[in-house]
Motif scaffolding. Structure first.
Motif, PDB file in Angstrom:
ATOM      1  N   ASP A 134      -3.351  -2.850 -51.242  1.00 37.68           N
ATOM      2  CA  ASP A 134      -4.661  -2.297 -51.229  1.00 37.68           C
ATOM      3  C   ASP A 134      -5.343  -2.049 -52.638  1.00 37.68           C
ATOM      4  O   ASP A 134      -6.433  -1.577 -52.699  1.00 37.68           O
ATOM      5  N   LEU A 135      -4.590  -2.698 -53.563  1.00 40.97           N
ATOM      6  CA  LEU A 135      -4.982  -2.562 -54.964  1.00 40.97           C
ATOM      7  C   LEU A 135      -6.337  -3.322 -55.207  1.00 40.97           C
ATOM      8  O   LEU A 135      -6.436  -4.440 -54.569  1.00 40.97           O
ATOM      9  N   ARG A 136      -7.251  -2.908 -55.793  1.00 37.97           N
ATOM     10  CA  ARG A 136      -8.291  -3.625 -56.493  1.00 37.97           C
ATOM     11  C   ARG A 136      -7.850  -4.570 -57.395  1.00 37.97           C
ATOM     12  O   ARG A 136      -6.880  -4.452 -58.058  1.00 37.97           O
ATOM     13  N   ILE A 137      -8.562  -5.716 -57.500  1.00 37.06           N
ATOM     14  CA  ILE A 137      -8.153  -6.712 -58.076  1.00 37.06           C
ATOM     15  C   ILE A 137      -8.011  -6.294 -59.877  1.00 37.06           C
ATOM     16  O   ILE A 137      -7.101  -6.777 -60.518  1.00 37.06           O
ATOM     17  N   GLU A 138      -9.047  -5.522 -60.198  1.00 36.51           N
ATOM     18  CA  GLU A 138      -8.703  -4.998 -61.597  1.00 36.51           C
ATOM     19  C   GLU A 138      -7.454  -4.090 -61.795  1.00 36.51           C
ATOM     20  O   GLU A 138      -6.900  -4.405 -62.863  1.00 36.51           O
ATOM     21  N   GLU A 139      -7.044  -3.512 -60.667  1.00 32.39           N
ATOM     22  CA  GLU A 139      -5.838  -2.800 -60.858  1.00 32.39           C
ATOM     23  C   GLU A 139      -4.632  -3.633 -60.732  1.00 32.39           C
ATOM     24  O   GLU A 139      -3.943  -3.475 -61.568  1.00 32.39           O
ATOM     25  N   LEU A 140      -4.530  -4.779 -60.186  1.00 27.96           N
ATOM     26  CA  LEU A 140      -3.641  -5.586 -59.884  1.00 27.96           C
ATOM     27  C   LEU A 140      -3.270  -6.375 -61.246  1.00 27.96           C
ATOM     28  O   LEU A 140      -2.414  -6.480 -61.808  1.00 27.96           O
ATOM     29  N   LYS A 141      -4.681  -6.946 -62.006  1.00 26.93           N
ATOM     30  CA  LYS A 141      -4.678  -7.596 -63.107  1.00 26.93           C
ATOM     31  C   LYS A 141      -4.067  -6.804 -64.295  1.00 26.93           C
ATOM     32  O   LYS A 141      -3.218  -7.359 -65.067  1.00 26.93           O
ATOM     33  N   ASP A 142      -4.234  -5.334 -64.108  1.00 29.59           N
ATOM     34  CA  ASP A 142      -3.601  -4.618 -65.314  1.00 29.59           C
ATOM     35  C   ASP A 142      -2.119  -4.346 -65.302  1.00 29.59           C
ATOM     36  O   ASP A 142      -1.648  -4.183 -65.991  1.00 29.59           O
ATOM     37  N   TYR A 143      -1.524  -4.452 -63.987  1.00 34.89           N
ATOM     38  CA  TYR A 143      -0.185  -4.349 -63.791  1.00 34.89           C
ATOM     39  C   TYR A 143       0.207  -5.737 -64.315  1.00 34.89           C
ATOM     40  O   TYR A 143       1.233  -5.756 -65.407  1.00 34.89           O
ATOM     41  N   SER A 184      12.672  -8.571 -63.190  1.00 33.29           N
ATOM     42  CA  SER A 184      14.098  -9.386 -63.728  1.00 33.29           C
ATOM     43  C   SER A 184      13.917 -10.658 -63.897  1.00 33.29           C
ATOM     44  O   SER A 184      14.515 -11.591 -64.648  1.00 33.29           O
ATOM     45  N   LYS A 185      12.769 -11.202 -63.273  1.00 35.90           N
ATOM     46  CA  LYS A 185      12.354 -12.628 -63.123  1.00 35.90           C
ATOM     47  C   LYS A 185      10.995 -12.708 -62.838  1.00 35.90           C
ATOM     48  O   LYS A 185      10.279 -11.966 -61.889  1.00 35.90           O
ATOM     49  N   GLU A 186      10.389 -13.813 -63.481  1.00 31.70           N
ATOM     50  CA  GLU A 186       8.642 -13.719 -63.136  1.00 31.70           C
ATOM     51  C   GLU A 186       8.438 -14.169 -61.835  1.00 31.70           C
ATOM     52  O   GLU A 186       7.303 -13.955 -61.272  1.00 31.70           O
ATOM     53  N   GLU A 187       9.406 -14.809 -61.115  1.00 25.21           N
ATOM     54  CA  GLU A 187       9.155 -15.099 -59.637  1.00 25.21           C
ATOM     55  C   GLU A 187       8.539 -13.967 -58.891  1.00 25.21           C
ATOM     56  O   GLU A 187       7.927 -14.003 -57.954  1.00 25.21           O
ATOM     57  N   ILE A 188       9.076 -12.690 -59.062  1.00 26.51           N
ATOM     58  CA  ILE A 188       8.754 -11.404 -58.454  1.00 26.51           C
ATOM     59  C   ILE A 188       7.288 -11.057 -58.670  1.00 26.51           C
ATOM     60  O   ILE A 188       6.723 -10.949 -57.940  1.00 26.51           O
ATOM     61  N   VAL A 189       6.751 -11.452 -60.050  1.00 29.01           N
ATOM     62  CA  VAL A 189       5.320 -11.241 -60.090  1.00 29.01           C
ATOM     63  C   VAL A 189       4.509 -12.302 -59.202  1.00 29.01           C
ATOM     64  O   VAL A 189       3.496 -12.221 -58.714  1.00 29.01           O
ATOM     65  N   PHE A 190       5.068 -13.592 -59.346  1.00 30.30           N
ATOM     66  CA  PHE A 190       4.219 -14.607 -58.676  1.00 30.30           C
ATOM     67  C   PHE A 190       4.191 -14.281 -56.815  1.00 30.30           C
ATOM     68  O   PHE A 190       3.201 -14.385 -56.386  1.00 30.30           O
ATOM     69  N   GLU A 191       5.244 -13.747 -56.540  1.00 25.38           N
ATOM     70  CA  GLU A 191       5.102 -13.528 -55.054  1.00 25.38           C
ATOM     71  C   GLU A 191       4.353 -12.198 -54.877  1.00 25.38           C
ATOM     72  O   GLU A 191       3.934 -12.236 -53.670  1.00 25.38           O
ATOM     73  N   ALA A 192       4.317 -11.097 -55.668  1.00 24.35           N
ATOM     74  CA  ALA A 192       3.625 -10.191 -55.462  1.00 24.35           C
ATOM     75  C   ALA A 192       1.855 -10.474 -55.479  1.00 24.35           C
ATOM     76  O   ALA A 192       1.444 -10.017 -54.704  1.00 24.35           O
ATOM     77  N   VAL A 193       1.754 -11.281 -56.207  1.00 22.23           N
ATOM     78  CA  VAL A 193       0.264 -11.980 -56.340  1.00 22.23           C
ATOM     79  C   VAL A 193      -0.188 -12.726 -55.062  1.00 22.23           C
ATOM     80  O   VAL A 193      -0.970 -12.463 -54.522  1.00 22.23           O
ATOM     81  N   MET A 194       1.046 -13.607 -54.517  1.00 24.89           N
ATOM     82  CA  MET A 194       0.567 -14.347 -53.339  1.00 24.89           C
ATOM     83  C   MET A 194       0.503 -13.348 -52.259  1.00 24.89           C
ATOM     84  O   MET A 194      -0.358 -13.711 -51.184  1.00 24.89           O
ATOM     85  N   LYS A 195       1.355 -12.406 -52.261  1.00 23.76           N
ATOM     86  CA  LYS A 195       1.442 -11.647 -51.130  1.00 23.76           C
ATOM     87  C   LYS A 195      -0.064 -10.557 -51.038  1.00 23.76           C
ATOM     88  O   LYS A 195      -0.385 -10.509 -50.045  1.00 23.76           O
ATOM     89  N   TRP A 196      -0.512 -10.182 -52.176  1.00 23.58           N
ATOM     90  CA  TRP A 196      -1.662  -9.610 -52.157  1.00 23.58           C
ATOM     91  C   TRP A 196      -2.984 -10.629 -51.752  1.00 23.58           C
ATOM     92  O   TRP A 196      -3.767 -10.194 -51.090  1.00 23.58           O
ATOM     93  N   GLN A 245     -11.252 -13.356 -48.191  1.00 27.16           N
ATOM     94  CA  GLN A 245     -11.872 -12.814 -49.186  1.00 27.16           C
ATOM     95  C   GLN A 245     -11.142 -12.768 -50.700  1.00 27.16           C
ATOM     96  O   GLN A 245     -11.856 -12.893 -51.783  1.00 27.16           O
ATOM     97  N   ARG A 246     -10.021 -13.101 -50.777  1.00 24.48           N
ATOM     98  CA  ARG A 246      -9.344 -13.062 -51.931  1.00 24.48           C
ATOM     99  C   ARG A 246      -8.857 -14.336 -52.470  1.00 24.48           C
ATOM    100  O   ARG A 246      -8.583 -14.484 -53.644  1.00 24.48           O
ATOM    101  N   ARG A 247      -9.132 -15.424 -51.752  1.00 24.82           N
ATOM    102  CA  ARG A 247      -8.859 -16.691 -52.172  1.00 24.82           C
ATOM    103  C   ARG A 247      -9.462 -17.091 -53.595  1.00 24.82           C
ATOM    104  O   ARG A 247      -8.728 -17.783 -54.491  1.00 24.82           O
ATOM    105  N   PRO A 248     -10.735 -16.733 -53.746  1.00 24.88           N
ATOM    106  CA  PRO A 248     -11.474 -17.168 -54.816  1.00 24.88           C
ATOM    107  C   PRO A 248     -10.805 -16.384 -56.002  1.00 24.88           C
ATOM    108  O   PRO A 248     -11.489 -16.885 -57.224  1.00 24.88           O
ATOM    109  N   MET A 249     -10.298 -15.313 -55.823  1.00 23.81           N
ATOM    110  CA  MET A 249      -9.547 -14.656 -56.985  1.00 23.81           C
ATOM    111  C   MET A 249      -8.282 -15.167 -57.392  1.00 23.81           C
ATOM    112  O   MET A 249      -7.704 -14.899 -58.447  1.00 23.81           O
ATOM    113  N   LEU A 250      -7.953 -16.145 -56.784  1.00 22.71           N
ATOM    114  CA  LEU A 250      -6.351 -16.773 -57.037  1.00 22.71           C
ATOM    115  C   LEU A 250      -6.476 -17.113 -58.470  1.00 22.71           C
ATOM    116  O   LEU A 250      -5.155 -16.849 -59.236  1.00 22.71           O
ATOM    117  N   ASN A 251      -7.302 -17.945 -58.824  1.00 25.69           N
ATOM    118  CA  ASN A 251      -6.910 -18.605 -60.254  1.00 25.69           C
ATOM    119  C   ASN A 251      -6.929 -17.478 -61.492  1.00 25.69           C
ATOM    120  O   ASN A 251      -6.242 -17.563 -62.196  1.00 25.69           O
TER     121      ASN A 251
END
Length: 306
Positions: free
Chosen positions: A204-213, A222-234, A241-247
């Motif tokens: 439920d994070l706003r995109i600005e909050e997610l970007k801040d993290y 421990s590895k960057e894969e965790i960050v990628f998977e968190a973004v894709m899960k979000w 609604q969130r497809r345009p925010m992916l890039n």
């Protein structure tokens, strides 16, 4: 030398007119040492005892001179006690406000249970703070400007920090300008990001909050894969609604640091990314880094601090 006057009152029986009682004094000389004055203080027990009696008065509706109404529930109180504890009530009752002349005062925007806990604190100095009432009790004590109780609620929230609630507590802290609590929440989420990203609040994070993290150098993973998977899960949580925010989000993911096999199979194999031409430049950068290594530099090729 100090003279003590001891005696008793007597009425004159010889006069025809009625006279006031008089005191026959007997003065006894007593010697005291100089400088032996004694400033007696009974300590906190004196004020505690008085508060206890006032609380008993409140329970019996004895000497109460105002009734506070919250959500239809009535709380008989003493104006003097409320004013002594709260500048909010002091301003209400000591100035020429309408409430200063009314017996029944209605207060909106707070919970009756929180008001009950608040009044218990006012009359006893004690409050039971729970996970169920802490936010309401904080808002009530903040409204009535009881800083000690408000700070106790903030401390309670800090002690409750967990991967499942740190995002929500941070939002609460931001909404009430609790800078220290908000900072503790942020640091906790950064240090426990992999766990935080598995909970509902993260989605439920706003995109600005997610970007801040994910844009922070001190994000602990421990590895960057965790960050990628968190973004894709979000993104997939509300994909339409969130497809345009992916890039814009992937700009903060260090794709070049992903394991090459993971990059090919998971990232390039993702259907959403395959259908997002605006992300191709980021994919190309990662491929070049996998071939050239440190010869190619960008903000996304620098490892995070941890």
């Amino acid at each position: 030398m100090v003279l003590l006057a001891l005696g008793r009152r007597t009425n004159s029986s010889t006069s025809d007119t009625k006279e006031s009682p008089v005191v026959k004094r007997k003065v006894l000389p007593v010697e005291y040492k100089a400088g032996d004055d004694f400033d007696f203080c009974s300590g906190a027990s004196h004020s505690e005892g008085i508060l206890q009696v006032f609380n008993e008065f409140r329970d019996c509706r004895l000497f109460t001179d105002v009734v506070i109404s919250v959500q239809g529930r009535e709380f008989p109180c003493h104006r003097a006690v409320l004013c002594a504890c709260s500048s909010y009530f002091k301003a209400m009752f000591c100035n020429d406000h309408r409430e200063s002349r009314e017996m029944l005062v209605e207060i909106n925007g707070i919970e009756a249970k929180a008001m009950e806990a608040f009044l218990n604190y006012v009359y006893t100095g004690r409050a039971k703070i729970t996970t169920e009432n802490v936010q309401f009790l904080f808002e009530t004590s903040n409204l009535f400007q009881i800083t000690t109780l408000r700070d106790a609620c903030a401390k309670f929230l800090e002690n409750q920090l967990d991967p499942c609630n740190c995002v929500g507590i941070q939002r609460f802290a931001d909404a009430h300008a609790l800078k220290q609590l908000a900072s503790r929440c942020k640091n906790y989420a950064l240090a426990n990001f992999s766990e935080v990203s598995n909970h509902e609040e993260f989605l439920d994070l706003r995109i600005e909050e997610l970007k801040d993290y994910i844009g922070r150098e001190d994000l602990f993973v421990s590895k960057e894969e965790i960050v990628f998977e968190a973004v894709m899960k979000w993104v997939y949580h509300n994909v339409d609604q969130r497809r345009p925010m992916l890039n814009s989000l992937l700009q903060h993911v260090r794709l070049p640091l992903l394991h090459p096999n993971y990059f090919v199979q998971t990232v390039e194999g993702d259907e959403l990314i395959q259908n997002a031409p605006e992300c191709y430049q980021l994919l190309h950068e990662a491929r070049r880094y996998h071939v050239l290594g440190n010869e190619m530099m960008s903000p996304r090729t620098r490892p995070r601090r941890y």
